[in-house]
Design a protein around this motif. Structure first.
Motif, short mmCIF file in Angstrom:
data_model
loop_
_atom_site.label_atom_id
_atom_site.label_comp_id
_atom_site.label_asym_id
_atom_site.label_seq_id
_atom_site.Cartn_x
_atom_site.Cartn_y
_atom_site.Cartn_z
N LYS A 259 0.70 -1.09 -0.05
CA LYS A 259 0.04 0.09 -0.01
C LYS A 259 0.77 1.33 0.12
O LYS A 259 0.65 2.06 -0.73
N PHE A 260 2.02 1.01 0.64
CA PHE A 260 2.85 2.43 0.77
C PHE A 260 3.49 2.46 -0.51
O PHE A 260 3.86 3.69 -0.93
N LYS A 261 3.99 1.30 -0.82
CA LYS A 261 4.62 1.46 -2.35
C LYS A 261 3.95 2.03 -3.42
O LYS A 261 4.29 2.87 -4.41
N PHE A 262 2.71 1.64 -3.52
CA PHE A 262 1.79 2.20 -4.61
C PHE A 262 1.22 3.66 -4.34
O PHE A 262 1.29 4.47 -5.05
N SER A 263 1.12 3.95 -2.80
CA SER A 263 0.84 5.56 -2.58
C SER A 263 1.85 5.81 -1.31
O SER A 263 1.41 5.64 -0.08
N ALA A 264 2.95 6.54 -1.52
CA ALA A 264 3.60 6.91 -0.41
C ALA A 264 3.25 7.98 0.23
O ALA A 264 3.76 9.10 0.19
N THR A 265 2.04 8.03 0.96
CA THR A 265 1.81 9.00 1.65
C THR A 265 2.12 8.99 3.21
O THR A 265 2.53 7.90 3.58
N PHE A 266 1.85 10.10 3.91
CA PHE A 266 2.15 10.12 5.57
C PHE A 266 1.47 9.07 6.24
O PHE A 266 2.14 8.30 6.88
N GLU A 267 0.17 9.09 5.79
CA GLU A 267 -0.63 8.04 6.51
C GLU A 267 -0.22 6.50 6.44
O GLU A 267 -0.16 5.73 7.49
N ASN A 268 0.14 6.24 4.98
CA ASN A 268 0.50 4.98 4.89
C ASN A 268 1.73 4.47 5.54
O ASN A 268 1.89 3.45 6.03
N GLN A 269 2.72 5.56 5.37
CA GLN A 269 3.91 5.16 6.05
C GLN A 269 3.80 5.05 7.44
O GLN A 269 4.35 4.29 8.34
N VAL A 270 2.93 5.92 8.24
CA VAL A 270 2.73 5.66 9.78
C VAL A 270 2.03 4.40 10.02
O VAL A 270 2.56 3.86 10.94
N ALA A 271 1.12 3.98 9.28
CA ALA A 271 0.56 2.77 9.41
C ALA A 271 1.36 1.69 9.36
O ALA A 271 1.39 0.53 10.06
N LEU A 272 2.62 1.76 8.37
CA LEU A 272 3.51 0.66 8.32
C LEU A 272 4.36 0.87 9.52
O LEU A 272 4.61 -0.32 10.04
N ALA A 273 4.70 1.95 9.97
CA ALA A 273 5.66 1.85 11.09
C ALA A 273 4.88 1.40 12.30
O ALA A 273 5.40 0.68 13.13
N ASP A 274 3.61 1.70 12.36
CA ASP A 274 2.61 1.10 13.51
C ASP A 274 2.86 -0.42 13.40
O ASP A 274 2.81 -1.05 14.55
N ALA A 275 2.60 -0.87 12.29
CA ALA A 275 2.89 -2.29 12.20
C ALA A 275 3.95 -2.87 12.75
O ALA A 275 3.93 -4.03 13.32
N TYR A 276 5.08 -2.47 12.12
CA TYR A 276 6.50 -2.75 12.67
C TYR A 276 6.46 -2.91 14.39
O TYR A 276 6.97 -3.63 14.67
N LEU A 277 6.07 -1.60 14.88
CA LEU A 277 5.92 -1.36 16.07
C LEU A 277 5.31 -2.38 17.07
O LEU A 277 5.78 -3.11 17.91
N GLU A 278 4.26 -2.67 16.21
CA GLU A 278 3.06 -4.02 16.92
C GLU A 278 4.00 -5.49 17.01
O GLU A 278 3.93 -5.93 18.04
N ILE A 279 4.81 -5.60 16.16
CA ILE A 279 5.48 -6.97 16.19
C ILE A 279 7.20 -6.68 16.78
O ILE A 279 7.89 -7.45 16.69
N GLU A 280 7.31 -5.51 17.22
CA GLU A 280 8.57 -5.28 18.01
C GLU A 280 9.58 -5.16 17.13
O GLU A 280 10.89 -5.51 17.56
N GLN A 281 9.37 -4.86 15.98
CA GLN A 281 10.62 -4.70 14.99
C GLN A 281 11.06 -3.17 15.07
O GLN A 281 10.47 -2.31 14.19
#
Length: 241
Positions: free
Chosen positions: A75-97
């Motif tokens: 999703k971020f690769k298709f649309s590099a928006t602030f919201e999409n990058q933060v959502a990706l960062a949140d997902a990494y945080l959730e799995i402790e990466q």
């Protein structure tokens, strides 16, 4: 496909039952009556309207832990928006990466979003849980004057990070701000543990006793939500008697 869905549902229910210390008989119901037992557990122990999306996300994570990350990366690769990058960062945080979370949060702080409260608070969190306490403090101090900071998770983690760097007076000030009757039970339990770590057993005892006393007057629903913390406070009190 139905088999994997049921297994995923069972796994989620067992995990929820374990983490919430629910009665042991639920394990047997979930195991012996796979679909109906899990459904009964969800209805009686988990579901509120606000929980629906969380349960769905939990099932997806159990069945395919990497799917959420891959979908967000696409999703971020298709649309590099602030919201999409933060959502990706949140997902990494959730799995402790932590490193990948930090990388994406920092990359999102561009232009009009360079002082975004949420992202900076998440950078503080990622640095704290990866034991980079000085960096966590630095990010917290970028938002400490924001009205949103007071009583936020960022404020609480700031107090804990200050303790890790031996700024005990300042740490206590921030942690004590969460000592509010009939609320903030997790934070108050941690405050009591802070007092114990720093040789203040009298103050710790007061906190734990308040939690236990409040638990006795709770509704069944409130008690169920906080029973793990109340039980822990009771156990620690017994060691201080």
């Amino acid at each position: 496909m139905h088999y994997y869905l049921i297994v995923g549902l069972q796994a989620y229910c067992i995990y929820h039952c374990y983490t919430h210390k629910n009665p042991y008989f639920w394990y047997w119901i979930i195991f012996l009556i796979p679909a109906l037992g899990a459904l009964a557990y969800l209805i009686t122990q988990v579901f509120t309207k606000s929980d629906m999306n969380k349960v769905q996300d939990g099932l997806i994570t159990v069945m395919n832990p990497g799917k959420k990350i891959k979908d967000l990366e696409k999703k971020f690769k298709f649309s590099a928006t602030f919201e999409n990058q933060v959502a990706l960062a949140d997902a990494y945080l959730e799995i402790e990466q932590w490193d990948k979370a930090i990388e994406n949060y920092e990359a999102s702080l561009q232009g009009t979003f360079q002082n975004d409260f949420y992202v900076i608070s998440k950078l503080e969190e990622a640095h704290y849980f990866s034991s980079r306490f000085d960096e966590a403090i630095a990010f917290a101090e970028r938002i400490v004057d924001s009205p949103k900071f007071k009583k936020s998770r960022a404020s609480f983690l700031y107090g804990l990070a200050l303790e890790k760097t031996n700024k005990l007076g300042a740490a206590e000030t921030y942690l004590k701000s969460f000592d509010v009757p009939y609320s903030k039970y997790q934070e108050r339990l941690v405050l009591g543990q802070f007092y114990m770590r720093n040789k203040k057993p009298t103050e710790a005892k007061v906190i734990f006793q308040e939690i236990v006393d409040e638990g006795e007057g709770m509704s069944k629903q409130s008690y169920r939500m906080n029973k793990v913390i109340i039980k822990k406070a009771h156990e620690i009190l017994a060691t201080l008697a």
